[in-house]
Enzyme design. Structure first.
Site, PDB file in Angstrom:
ATOM      1  N   ALA A  96       0.806  -1.231   0.000  1.00 19.49           N
ATOM      2  CA  ALA A  96       0.000   0.000   0.000  1.00 19.49           C
ATOM      3  C   ALA A  96       0.831   1.270   0.000  1.00 19.49           C
ATOM      4  CB  ALA A  96      -0.938  -0.007   1.202  1.00 19.49           C
ATOM      5  N   ARG A 103      11.145   6.978  -0.795  1.00 18.89           N
ATOM      6  CA  ARG A 103      12.565   7.014  -1.148  1.00 18.89           C
ATOM      7  C   ARG A 103      12.823   6.748  -2.630  1.00 18.89           C
ATOM      8  NH1 ARG A 103      13.957   3.043   3.771  1.00 18.89           N
ATOM      9  NH2 ARG A 103      11.742   2.620   3.450  1.00 18.89           N
TER      10      ARG A 103
HETATM   11  C1  UD1 Z   1      10.217  -3.047   6.966  1.00 14.41           C
HETATM   12  C2  UD1 Z   1      10.338  -3.569   8.392  1.00 14.41           C
HETATM   13  C3  UD1 Z   1      11.821  -3.789   8.723  1.00 14.41           C
HETATM   14  C4  UD1 Z   1      12.418  -4.738   7.716  1.00 14.41           C
HETATM   15  C5  UD1 Z   1      12.189  -4.269   6.299  1.00 14.41           C
HETATM   16  C6  UD1 Z   1      12.595  -5.365   5.334  1.00 14.41           C
HETATM   17  C7  UD1 Z   1       8.491  -2.547   9.633  1.00 14.41           C
HETATM   18  C8  UD1 Z   1       8.096  -1.508  10.601  1.00 14.41           C
HETATM   19  N1  UD1 Z   1       9.773  -2.593   9.306  1.00 14.41           N
HETATM   20  O1  UD1 Z   1      10.860  -1.787   6.944  1.00 14.41           O
HETATM   21  O2  UD1 Z   1      11.946  -4.313  10.024  1.00 14.41           O
HETATM   22  O3  UD1 Z   1      13.812  -4.873   7.972  1.00 14.41           O
HETATM   23  O4  UD1 Z   1      10.800  -3.988   6.065  1.00 14.41           O
HETATM   24  O5  UD1 Z   1      12.482  -4.977   4.000  1.00 14.41           O
HETATM   25  O6  UD1 Z   1       7.654  -3.339   9.200  1.00 14.41           O
HETATM   26  N2  UD1 Z   1       3.378  -0.811   3.638  1.00 14.41           N
HETATM   27  C9  UD1 Z   1       2.007  -0.755   3.583  1.00 14.41           C
HETATM   28  N3  UD1 Z   1       1.346   0.106   4.407  1.00 14.41           N
HETATM   29  C10 UD1 Z   1       1.994   0.900   5.297  1.00 14.41           C
HETATM   30  C11 UD1 Z   1       3.408   0.833   5.345  1.00 14.41           C
HETATM   31  C12 UD1 Z   1       4.066  -0.034   4.506  1.00 14.41           C
HETATM   32  O7  UD1 Z   1       1.367  -1.467   2.809  1.00 14.41           O
HETATM   33  O8  UD1 Z   1       1.307   1.651   6.020  1.00 14.41           O
HETATM   34  C13 UD1 Z   1       4.076  -1.745   2.732  1.00 14.41           C
HETATM   35  C14 UD1 Z   1       4.996  -1.042   1.776  1.00 14.41           C
HETATM   36  O9  UD1 Z   1       4.302  -0.723   0.578  1.00 14.41           O
HETATM   37  C15 UD1 Z   1       6.073  -2.080   1.528  1.00 14.41           C
HETATM   38  C16 UD1 Z   1       6.109  -2.875   2.821  1.00 14.41           C
HETATM   39  O10 UD1 Z   1       4.902  -2.595   3.499  1.00 14.41           O
HETATM   40  O11 UD1 Z   1       5.735  -2.947   0.462  1.00 14.41           O
HETATM   41  C17 UD1 Z   1       7.294  -2.493   3.703  1.00 14.41           C
HETATM   42  O12 UD1 Z   1       7.201  -1.117   4.020  1.00 14.41           O
HETATM   43  P1  UD1 Z   1       8.484  -0.178   4.085  1.00 14.41           P
HETATM   44  O13 UD1 Z   1       8.039   1.190   4.415  1.00 14.41           O
HETATM   45  O14 UD1 Z   1       9.312  -0.365   2.882  1.00 14.41           O
HETATM   46  O15 UD1 Z   1       9.213  -0.792   5.355  1.00 14.41           O
HETATM   47  P2  UD1 Z   1      10.763  -0.742   5.692  1.00 14.41           P
HETATM   48  O16 UD1 Z   1      11.091   0.586   6.232  1.00 14.41           O
HETATM   49  O17 UD1 Z   1      11.563  -1.245   4.562  1.00 14.41           O
HETATM   50 CA    CA Z   2      11.126  -1.737   2.470  1.00 17.14          CA
END
Ligand code: UD1
Ligand code: CA
Length: 479
Positions: A18, A23
């Site tokens: 979502a 970045r």
């Molecule tokens: C996340 C993990 C981190 C891990 C990393 C691995 C959390 C808090 N952190 O961090 O521990 O090392 O992934 O890649 O989970 N997304 C949603 N809705 C939201 C937020 C995110 O659907 O409200 C989805 C994003 O689209 C993405 C995934 O979740 O596909 C991961 O989100 P992202 O913000 O990339 O998390 P990281 O900071 O990479």
């Molecule tokens: Ca990520």
């Protein structure tokens, strides 16, 4: 409490997709960016299907309709379910969007990230296996971890003195000491579904990012006396998340290298400069085909045995037969080239163009939605659009099918053993019979009977090679 054995536990998959992916500095949602020519989310979905889950839930938000469309190109309708997360308040909040579908399920939920596209099905199967068998009764949560030389950006896995799971701490919330931990959370987990949703209600957003972290759930489970197991994987590249364009480019390179080395070692394809060649993972190339530098083979292209493809050529979603020679700087999209054809240099085939066996297309020739029959040639400077050309016909230099009258496109049909003279304009719709000849510079506005020579502007019949056709200045008949 549950009498279903872990082996038989139903598996569902939930993919988080979502977020916008700030970045990436893009107007396009991150999971729609392409790796190896297909959206990131599609890689993850395809891998998930290999585990044959009951259902794949995709959490969508940013450009959700577009993400949905992309996913539906890859998945069966019965498999996919979409869950909206309209406001992105963190990964925990994202999972919570699926609550109404899953919270009471005594099943296993495999959670994947839409931005971690290289994960292999075998690795996921091993993760699920460990999750189901942990201490004989299965774990409430199993986290896929990996050790990285440079763990920056990832959540760190904190273990207790005995080496058991303690908690996950995000980079932004980590202390100096915690940041030194090099075991990271891949963002891929298995949960006992009911237990996950029960614990999720207790997740707070009192962290640096003010988000509801899914990564807080394992520690909550452990505090509640549940088992949290860690599955430490060795191939770090598989769990690389894409957060920016540099990481995307790295994975693109790794992906392409894998494809090319598979083609060299398993299929017997020669690459003169593998590092300067792009081959899609969906393509296939036959034995003893030689690919020169700076060639791009895209999409689900299929290339046969013993072909030569010279530099600067791009082939997209096309089928190439055996022993075909494609010279430098050709563009071939959505087209078909049969055995022993030669193409180029500087040729353009598009829109379901088809060359039949041993046909030839030469310098600066464009074929659009045209069939060039067996052994026929168009060697120089031509546009052939919406045309059907028979066997052993020669299309002279500078021939143009004038297929567009400003409103619609019209067809040109050319028979077998025809000689189209240089600089002939074929004003469509028009038919040229078998064995006919057009003189250089003819503008053909009416159908030409077989075995007839036409010349002039507009072209008129000059001669018949048959006895029963009127001679000289008679106008060509329509029909
Ligand atoms: C996340 C993990 C981190 C891990 C990393 C691995 C959390 C808090 N952190 O961090 O521990 O090392 O992934 O890649 O989970 N997304 C949603 N809705 C939201 C937020 C995110 O659907 O409200 C989805 C994003 O689209 C993405 C995934 O979740 O596909 C991961 O989100 P992202 O913000 O990339 O998390 P990281 O900071 O990479
Ligand atoms: Ca990520």
């Amino acid at each position: 409490m549950d009498n279903i054995s872990n082996e038989q536990k139903t598996l569902d998959v939930l993919i988080l997709a979502a977020g916008l992916g700030t970045r990436m500095r893009s107007n396009l949602a991150k999971v729609l960016h392409k790796l190896d020519g297909r959206p990131l989310i599609n890689h993850v979905c395809l891998t998930a299907t290999a585990l044959a889950p009951r259902k794949i839930y995709v959490v969508i938000g940013h450009q959700g309709e577009d993400v949905k469309t992309a996913v539906m190109e890859e998945l069966n309708e019965e498999y996919a379910a979409f869950v909206w997360q309209t406001e992105q308040l963190g990964t925990g909040h994202a999972v919570n969007s699926a609550r109404e579908h899953l919270e009471n399920e005594d099943s296993t939920l495999l959670i994947l990230s839409g931005d971690v596209p290289m994960i292999r099905a075998e690795t996921l199967a091993a993760l699920v296996q460990q999750h189901h068998h942990h201490r004989g009764r299965g774990a409430a949560c199993t986290i896929l971890t990996v050790k990285l030389e440079d763990p920056s950006g990832y959540g760190r896995v904190v273990r207790d003195d005995a080496g058991f799971f303690s908690r996950i701490v995000e980079q932004k919330d980590a202390s100096e000491a915690e940041r030194k931990i090099n075991e990271i959370n891949s963002g891929i987990y298995c949960f006992h579904t009911q237990k996950l949703f029960a614990a999720l209600t207790r997740v707070q957003n009192d962290n640096v990012q003010g988000e509801y972290y899914l990564t807080d759930v394992p520690a909550l489970l452990r505090e509640a006396g549940e088992d949290v197991s860690l599955y430490q994987h060795t191939d770090a590249r598989e769990v690389s998340g894409i957060n920016n364009r540099a990481e995307l480019a790295d994975l693109e390179r790794i992906f392409c290298r894998r494809t090319i080395s598979r083609m060299m070692l398993d299929y017997g394809v020669t690459f003169i400069a593998p590092k300067n060649t792009y081959v899609s993972g969906q393509a296939s190339i036959g034995r003893d085909t030689i690919i020169y530098p700076n060639v791009a083979i895209e999409g689900a292209s299929v290339i046969g045995d013993g072909c030569t493809i010279r530099s600067g050529t791009r082939i997209t979603n096309s089928r190439i037969g055996r022993s075909v020679e494609i010279l430098d700087n050709c563009v071939i999209t959505d087209s078909e080239i049969s055995d022993r054809c030669t193409v180029g240099p500087f040729a353009h085939l598009r829109g379901r163009a088809k060359m039949e066996e041993s046909a030839k297309v030469g310098n600066f020739v464009e074929l659009k939605k045209t069939i060039l029959g067996r052994g026929s040639k168009a060697s120089h400077l031509s546009y052939l659009g919406d045309a059907t050309i028979g066997e052993k016909t020669n299309i002279g230099a500078g021939t143009i099918t004038c297929n567009y009258d400003g409103v619609s496109k019209h067809a040109t049909t050319i028979g077998n053993h025809v000689k189209i003279g240089s600089d002939t304009m074929l004003v469509a719709p028009v038919k040229i019979g078998d064995g006919a000849v057009t003189a250089a510079g003819s503008v053909v506005t009416r159908d030409v009977p077989s075995e007839t020579l036409v010349a002039g502007v507009p072209a008129q019949i000059k001669k018949s090679f048959k006895n029963d056709v009127p001679q000289d200045n008679t106008q060509t008949k329509t029909g």
